[in-house]
Design an enzyme around this catalytic site. Sequence first.
Site, short mmCIF file in Angstrom:
data_model
loop_
_atom_site.label_atom_id
_atom_site.label_comp_id
_atom_site.label_asym_id
_atom_site.label_seq_id
_atom_site.Cartn_x
_atom_site.Cartn_y
_atom_site.Cartn_z
N ASP A 88 38.75 46.75 127.73
CA ASP A 88 37.62 47.61 128.12
C ASP A 88 38.00 49.10 128.05
O ASP A 88 39.18 49.47 128.15
CB ASP A 88 37.19 47.31 129.56
N ASP A 89 36.96 49.92 127.95
CA ASP A 89 36.98 51.36 128.24
C ASP A 89 37.50 52.25 127.12
O ASP A 89 37.49 53.47 127.27
CB ASP A 89 37.79 51.68 129.51
N TYR A 182 32.15 47.45 135.86
CA TYR A 182 32.39 46.97 137.22
C TYR A 182 31.87 45.55 137.45
O TYR A 182 31.91 45.05 138.58
CB TYR A 182 31.75 47.90 138.27
N HIS A 249 42.57 46.59 129.87
CA HIS A 249 42.02 47.89 129.51
C HIS A 249 42.96 48.57 128.52
O HIS A 249 44.16 48.67 128.79
CB HIS A 249 41.84 48.77 130.75
#
Length: 287
Positions: A88-89, A182, A249
């Site tokens: 992610d991210d 989240y 991540h």
Amino acid sequence: MVRRILFVLPVLLIVVPFSFWVALYGSSERVYTRAVLPEAGIFPEPPDPSQPDMGRVRDAAIAKDSWPDLAVHGKTGTSGHSIALTFDDGPDPGTTPRILDSLREHDLKATFFVLGRRVEARPGLLRRIVKEGHTIGNHTYNHTDMSDLSQKGMRVELRRTQAAVDDALGYHYPMVLMRPPYGNPYFDGSDALPEFRKVVRDQGLFPILWTIDPRDYMRGGRPEGVLRGIVRADETGRKGERDQVLLLHDTHRQTAHALPQIIDHYERSGRQFADVGELLADKYAGP
């Protein structure tokens, strides 16, 4: 004769390029709506025949489930020993390249849930992710909690990220996977869940959460802590008997450093690595 030539010539100038385009792209299952950028070496990749037909998977999913998803309740809904690697991210210039290097060395594919604003900042990294055969998923544009948004706001976050991906690649890459930041509105119990489900279904997206979260973002500079979190998760809840989706991540150094050991751990434990699309196909389009 001159008038006839003047009439035919413009027609040929329209028909010939169009015929060439159809011959080149018309047989592809994926539809590309943006211009290809050959001068930048960017061409739309044909669908990988070894991967599930996600259009067929989605049709099967909608027939079985009003709100198809994966791992939103801590289980994938499939039985097996597969592990899906997800990040992610990103993309992040400091850590994503190292993660891609490790995946290439082990001949593994992963799913990268990207942020639109980061894609705009580092389009070359996104192109490398796609070129090396990994899957791109939508993680919103600003990493916004979807529970705080109206339906219109949710659509804007998702569409801006799709546009950023298309602009970076130079053609339309239809993302079918998304991960809400989240884990909300699934985890916070907010009243936004029905609206969120409607939006992602209308956008043709599968929400993908996770079953294992080693909290790599809390292990500042300690890759051994990331690995310990994964080992602990395997030792509890008999997770070795079910397919799993691992949340990582690609924005943290400790995750990039730990990834080779994470891969070794799963290989020693007899796990098979799978794409998120394969798990969705097993859940909704399997026998």
